[in-house]
Scaffold this active site. Structure first.
Site, PDB file in Angstrom:
ATOM      1  N   TYR A 135      13.293  12.936  -6.950  1.00  0.00           N
ATOM      2  CA  TYR A 135      13.223  13.138  -5.463  1.00  0.00           C
ATOM      3  C   TYR A 135      12.577  12.147  -4.809  1.00  0.00           C
ATOM      4  CZ  TYR A 135      11.672  16.542  -1.606  1.00  0.00           C
ATOM      5  OH  TYR A 135      11.417  16.986  -0.681  1.00  0.00           O
ATOM      6  N   CYS A 136      13.412  11.803  -3.503  1.00  0.00           N
ATOM      7  CA  CYS A 136      12.715  10.764  -2.579  1.00  0.00           C
ATOM      8  C   CYS A 136      12.466   9.534  -3.437  1.00  0.00           C
ATOM      9  CB  CYS A 136      11.342  11.106  -1.848  1.00  0.00           C
ATOM     10  SG  CYS A 136      10.594  10.168  -0.538  1.00  0.00           S
ATOM     11  N   LEU A 137      11.341   8.827  -3.263  1.00  0.00           N
ATOM     12  CA  LEU A 137      11.081   7.642  -3.987  1.00  0.00           C
ATOM     13  C   LEU A 137      11.040   7.921  -5.738  1.00  0.00           C
ATOM     14  CD1 LEU A 137      10.208   4.755  -3.847  1.00  0.00           C
ATOM     15  CD2 LEU A 137       7.936   5.321  -3.735  1.00  0.00           C
TER      16      LEU A 137
ATOM     17  N   PHE B 199      17.506  13.779  -5.088  1.00  0.00           N
ATOM     18  CA  PHE B 199      17.190  14.515  -3.693  1.00  0.00           C
ATOM     19  C   PHE B 199      16.608  13.665  -2.693  1.00  0.00           C
ATOM     20  CE2 PHE B 199      15.476  18.311  -6.733  1.00  0.00           C
ATOM     21  CZ  PHE B 199      17.089  18.725  -7.192  1.00  0.00           C
TER      22      PHE B 199
END
Length: 615
Positions: free
Chosen positions: A348-350, A376
């Site tokens: 997710y993200c980073l 994500f």
């Protein structure tokens, strides 16, 4: 005769005044400017102003536009004033007209109402900030239209000036928008009809309550306390309560294994790598919107990394540490607990960016422990990172690096402040109007409480992240090294599921989509309504949710974002069931659940562990 102090400097003087003085000066400057570089602002404004001055045609266009908008506003204001005076002259009941014989009472009532004057000027599109009916009353309708027209003019003025650097143009446009927001009529008591009506109705008590709210917020800010209402939410009490165990703990992570709720599970476990700019439990909020619980209840064995909230002692933690102590250590534990099974890796993200780096390194080294990869709202190409790039250039980084050299980390408040500026109306002004002018506290929900539970960034890691990924884009261009060897996203052939969100200010979906031309893998891309967080935390059953989805086959032709939009299937409701079906299609037949922990990875504590509780 030599000059003392110049030709023969005393040994007490530093070898470089720049090394001795500049970091300290910039750290002090960062404290005074909230780490926003005034030099970057001056450079951007100068670039824009000088090029505008050298563009007489653009200046004439702006002058003509100003005259057109002033003329439109004048005509609109005149017609609204005439209409208002006509209503006053007609009285509260309107002009007395004889209803036609045999007309019903409803028709008589309708006939008694004065017809709305036809406006010769169509007002600009209604701003959602002025959607309340009170804003359509004179003179507030004129005020809000004047403000909207002013915003439109400044948008035209700050964009499209020939020769201005794109980054400087973005900064100037952003600064103009922020400054205009300060003077929005909705943010002032005397020009906000909703606030004025509330003040009349409550005899000013709303302002008293607003003042008390402001004092409470000020006190909480000075004491470093979370916002009002956050005390009603706590990880391990009513958030992050999916049952599980901590099965690994090192200096950087705790690995959570969640208890099964079904008699059988799919043989391939799921390993979630969340971002460390947020606490992991955004994926395990309340039971009704926990993605972790959703997966467990549908027969998956789920593991999730919980990152430590670093302190000054962790200043030297690097991106390599997040890869080795984080993803790699967690994957080894999952392999031991669920042996001889490939793993569905989720980021997710980073955390998704880190997963892509790890997957590229594994592909390079012939490591086949992953079954699939899911990202994500995660970027792998940072050439168009969205509005967050406003705060990332050499000038800005020099202040951040100097400040982090003193503190050892980036404060959570700084990251939150940047996000607030990017969504100033949603996260700042609307809250201030509700809390201070209307005197109403907007109750916090679980997502808002999570958002207030911030994390710090280690100095070394954050510098590497901003420079190697955002500023230099090393990953997508093949310059990123793992174990002293470059990695290429073009080596990733895992079946991949990606989620982008329509209104993402952190990882714009068109940027997330770029993996399509970096990797030859089969990619199923889902674009969901919502933003960076609310779009991901999107359980089934929400009436206003939808998503689009399309699969590009392995080695398939590149489809750009615009064509993708035209081709993708529109589906109502959440993207979660679509992802679940994709996971099931890439999983084996159900088997008995694995044990909680294994030799070398015994259960150490109940979920959610201790790292998530660190403030």
């Amino acid at each position: 005769m030599p000059r003392s102090g110049f030709d023969n400097p005393p040994s007490t003087l530093p070898s470089s005044f720049a090394d001795a003085l500049d970091p300290a000066f910039r750290a002090a400057l960062a404290q005074q400017t909230a780490s926003l570089s005034p030099m970057a602002g001056v450079l951007s404004a100068s670039d824009w102003a000088m090029h505008l001055a050298a563009s007489p045609g653009k200046c004439l266009d702006l002058l003509r536009l100003a005259l057109q908008k002033n003329d439109a506003l004048l005509r609109y204001a005149t017609e609204e004033a005439i209409d208002q005076f006509q209503r006053l002259a007609d009285g509260p009941q309107g002009p007395q007209e004889q209803a036609p014989p045999g007309a019903t009472s409803d028709a008589q009532t309708a006939a008694a109402q004065p017809p709305r004057r036809h406006l010769s000027v169509k007002p600009p599109t209604l701003d959602p900030r002025f959607a309340a009916p009170e804003w359509q009353q004179w003179p507030f309708n004129v005020l809000q239209q004047s403000f909207s027209l002013t915003e439109e003019w400044w948008t035209a003025a700050t964009r499209g000036v020939w020769g201005v650097d794109k980054h400087h143009e973005d900064i100037v446009a952003f600064a103009a928008r922020q400054l205009l927001d300060v003077f929005s009529p909705g943010n002032q008591l005397l020009t906000n009809p909703v606030a004025l009506q509330r003040t009349r109705e409550q005899g000013g008590m709303n302002l008293v309550h607003g003042a008390l709210n402001a004092l409470d917020d000020w006190r909480r800010a000075l004491a470093g306390e979370p916002p009002a209402g956050a005390e009603n939410f706590a990880a391990g009490q009513n958030l992050a309560i999916t049952p599980g165990k901590v099965v690994l703990k090192n200096h950087l992570i705790e690995l959570l294994q969640y208890a099964p709720t079904t008699e059988t599970v799919h043989p391939e476990p799921i390993l979630i790598t969340p971002a460390w700019i947020m606490k992991y439990y955004i994926l395990d909020l309340s039971p009704h919107n926990s993605l972790v619980r959703y997966l467990v209840d549908h027969g998956f064995t789920v593991f999730c990394i919980s990152w430590k909230n670093p302190t000054a002692e962790d200043r030297d933690l690097s991106l390599d540490d997040y890869l080795n102590l984080g993803f790699r250590a967690a994957l080894a534990a999952v392999n031991a607990i669920v042996p001889e099974r490939k793993v569905h890796a989720v980021g997710y993200c980073l955390g998704g960016t880190l997963l892509a780096i790890a997957a590229a390194a594994m592909a390079r080294d012939g490591d086949e422990r992953l079954a699939t990869m899911t990202l994500f709202a995660a970027q792998t190409d940072f050439t168009e990172p969205g509005e967050l790039a406003l705060f990332i250039d050499e000038s800005q980084l020099s202040l951040l690096e100097a400040q982090m050299d003193v503190t050892g980390y980036l404060r959570a408040e700084q990251m939150a402040g940047a996000f607030q500026m990017l969504r100033s109306y949603d996260l700042l002004w609307s809250r201030m109007v509700n809390d201070y002018l209307l005197g109403e506290r907007r109750p916090l929900n679980d997502l808002m409480a999570w958002n207030a539970d911030g994390t710090r960034m280690p100095a070394t890691m954050h510098t590497q992240y901003l420079r190697r990924l955002f500023l230099d884009d090393d990953l997508s261009e093949g310059r990123y090294h793992v174990d002293d060897k470059p990695v290429s996203l073009g080596r990733i052939t895992l079946p991949t599921f990606m989620v982008g969100t329509e209104t993402d200010h952190v990882a714009p979906w068109r940027s997330v989509h770029k993996l399509h031309y970096l990797s030859p893998a089969e990619i199923t891309f889902a674009l969901t309504s919502g933003g960076h967080n609310a779009g991901i935390v999107s359980p089934p059953g929400h009436p206003r949710r939808h998503h689009r989805i399309l699969t590009r086959p392995a080695e398939g032709n590149y489809v750009d974002p615009d064509d993708w939009l035209a081709l993708a299937e529109l589906r109502p409701d959440s993207w979660w069931p679509s992802w679940l079906a994709w996971l099931e299609a890439h999983s084996g037949a159900p088997v008995a659940p694995p044990a909680m922990g294994a030799k070398g990875y015994p259960p150490l504590a109940d979920a959610p562990g201790t790292y998530v509780l660190q403030k």
